[in-house]
Design an enzyme around this catalytic site. Structure first.
Site, mmCIF file in Angstrom:
data_model
loop_
_atom_site.group_PDB
_atom_site.id
_atom_site.type_symbol
_atom_site.label_atom_id
_atom_site.label_comp_id
_atom_site.label_asym_id
_atom_site.label_seq_id
_atom_site.Cartn_x
_atom_site.Cartn_y
_atom_site.Cartn_z
ATOM 1 N N SER A 9 42.216 -10.446 19.557
ATOM 2 C CA SER A 9 41.287 -9.319 19.454
ATOM 3 C C SER A 9 40.336 -9.363 20.640
ATOM 4 O O SER A 9 39.506 -10.271 20.759
ATOM 5 C CB SER A 9 40.493 -9.403 18.148
ATOM 6 O OG SER A 9 39.390 -8.528 18.244
ATOM 7 N N ASP A 36 39.805 -3.203 19.014
ATOM 8 C CA ASP A 36 38.959 -2.775 17.893
ATOM 9 C C ASP A 36 38.057 -1.627 18.311
ATOM 10 O O ASP A 36 37.106 -1.813 19.070
ATOM 11 C CB ASP A 36 38.104 -3.955 17.411
ATOM 12 C CG ASP A 36 38.918 -4.962 16.625
ATOM 13 O OD1 ASP A 36 39.638 -4.545 15.697
ATOM 14 O OD2 ASP A 36 38.834 -6.168 16.940
ATOM 15 N N HIS A 68 43.105 -0.623 16.510
ATOM 16 C CA HIS A 68 42.566 -0.633 15.149
ATOM 17 C C HIS A 68 41.351 0.294 15.111
ATOM 18 O O HIS A 68 40.300 -0.042 15.652
ATOM 19 C CB HIS A 68 42.182 -2.090 14.799
ATOM 20 C CG HIS A 68 41.575 -2.260 13.453
ATOM 21 N ND1 HIS A 68 40.990 -3.450 13.052
ATOM 22 C CD2 HIS A 68 41.449 -1.411 12.400
ATOM 23 C CE1 HIS A 68 40.538 -3.317 11.820
ATOM 24 N NE2 HIS A 68 40.789 -2.095 11.405
ATOM 25 N N MET A 139 42.867 -6.552 5.977
ATOM 26 C CA MET A 139 41.617 -7.101 6.518
ATOM 27 C C MET A 139 41.207 -8.305 5.688
ATOM 28 O O MET A 139 41.078 -8.212 4.468
ATOM 29 C CB MET A 139 40.493 -6.061 6.450
ATOM 30 C CG MET A 139 40.596 -4.886 7.402
ATOM 31 S SD MET A 139 40.611 -5.334 9.141
ATOM 32 C CE MET A 139 39.056 -6.189 9.348
HETATM 33 C C1 DX5 Z 1 36.705 -6.977 12.657
HETATM 34 C C2 DX5 Z 1 37.821 -6.728 13.647
HETATM 35 C C3 DX5 Z 1 38.596 -7.934 13.969
HETATM 36 C C4 DX5 Z 1 37.803 -9.033 14.640
HETATM 37 C C5 DX5 Z 1 38.514 -10.340 14.480
HETATM 38 O O1 DX5 Z 1 36.142 -5.772 12.298
HETATM 39 O O2 DX5 Z 1 38.716 -5.773 13.133
HETATM 40 O O3 DX5 Z 1 39.738 -7.597 14.755
HETATM 41 O O4 DX5 Z 1 37.590 -8.772 15.988
HETATM 42 O O5 DX5 Z 1 37.718 -11.341 15.001
HETATM 43 P P1 DX5 Z 1 37.758 -12.849 14.451
HETATM 44 O O6 DX5 Z 1 39.139 -13.353 14.665
HETATM 45 O O7 DX5 Z 1 36.732 -13.538 15.271
HETATM 46 O O8 DX5 Z 1 37.419 -12.788 12.970
HETATM 47 ZN ZN ZN Z 2 40.682 -5.450 14.140
#
Ligand code: DX5
Ligand code: ZN
Length: 222
Positions: A9, A36, A68, A139
């Site tokens: 991400s 994201d 996303h 999620m």
């Molecule tokens: C949260 C995002 C995720 C996030 C994941 O809203 O959709 O993609 O960036 O980050 P980590 O792996 O640090 O939880």
């Molecule tokens: Zn995400």
């Protein structure tokens, strides 16, 4: 070796050096870049949008861009992200008035269509849409920020999604992506539950060696 896909991400990357960061994770073995998009309405955070996806597509013509959308009006924007270069577009069904139509439009525009299910969202949101889906994004944190703790009830949810796909005869052609708090510690359990694509932000970009971080997640899914 496990065939799980790993999608770093980029939210956890250094945005000033975005191209360099993306190249580094792709060179380190990433299967896709997870992008994201947050609008400050659907989630209490504001990140990046269409121009960045367009630039990523130009800079990395062969990379898989996994977008996303955490936005209030996915019905209006989903196809624009496909046109900007997304290979996968995920959106949240609670934010959509016509999820069936939007999923169909994403596919018609040439990308893979996906619904993202929050920790508090019922799987009834995908029940009647299984034929329209190429991926389900489970999620494992509440959307909005990187670096949050993994919510363990997500494991059961992944199993239920897998069961629904099996009953519908779609288990082999629909990906199950897990996003939030993914690390080498929980990677194996996630894949055993049914995950086929793992998103990881902090567990990759906050480490000194991206290659070691990606390998460590992959090795724990063997
Ligand atoms: C949260 C995002 C995720 C996030 C994941 O809203 O959709 O993609 O960036 O980050 P980590 O792996 O640090 O939880
Ligand atoms: Zn995400």
């Amino acid at each position: 070796m496990s065939s799980v896909k790993i999608a770093p991400s980029i939210l956890a990357s250094d945005f000033v050096r975005l191209a360099e960061e993306c190249k580094a994770v792709l060179d380190a073995g990433a299967d896709a870049l997870h992008v994201d998009v947050m609008d400050g309405h659907y989630v209490p955070n504001l990140t990046i949008g269409l121009p960045v996806v367009e630039s990523l597509r130009k800079e990395f013509p062969d990379a898989i861009l996994d977008v996303h959308l955490m936005i209030d009006n996915p019905d209006e924007f989903a196809v624009k992200y496909v046109e900007a270069g997304a290979d996968y577009v995920s959106f949240h069904p609670e934010a959509s008035r016509h999820p069936h139509k939007t999923l169909t439009s994403i596919r018609a525009a040439g990308a893979k269509a996906s619904l993202a299910i929050n920790p508090g969202t019922s799987l009834s949101h995908i029940e009647w849409l299984l034929d329209e889906l190429d991926m389900v994004l489970v999620m494992s944190v509440n959307p909005g920020f990187g670096g949050q703790s993994f919510i363990t009830s997500s494991i059961e949810k992944i199993k239920q999604v897998k069961g629904m796909l099996e009953s519908a005869g779609r288990a082999h052609d629909v990906e199950i992506e897990v996003d939030g708090g993914v690390s080498p510690v929980n990677a194996r359990e996630l894949v055993e539950a049914g995950a086929t694509m793992l998103v990881a932000g902090s567990a990759i970009f906050k480490k000194a060696s991206y290659e070691e971080a990606i390998t460590s997640i992959r090795n724990n899914t063997l």
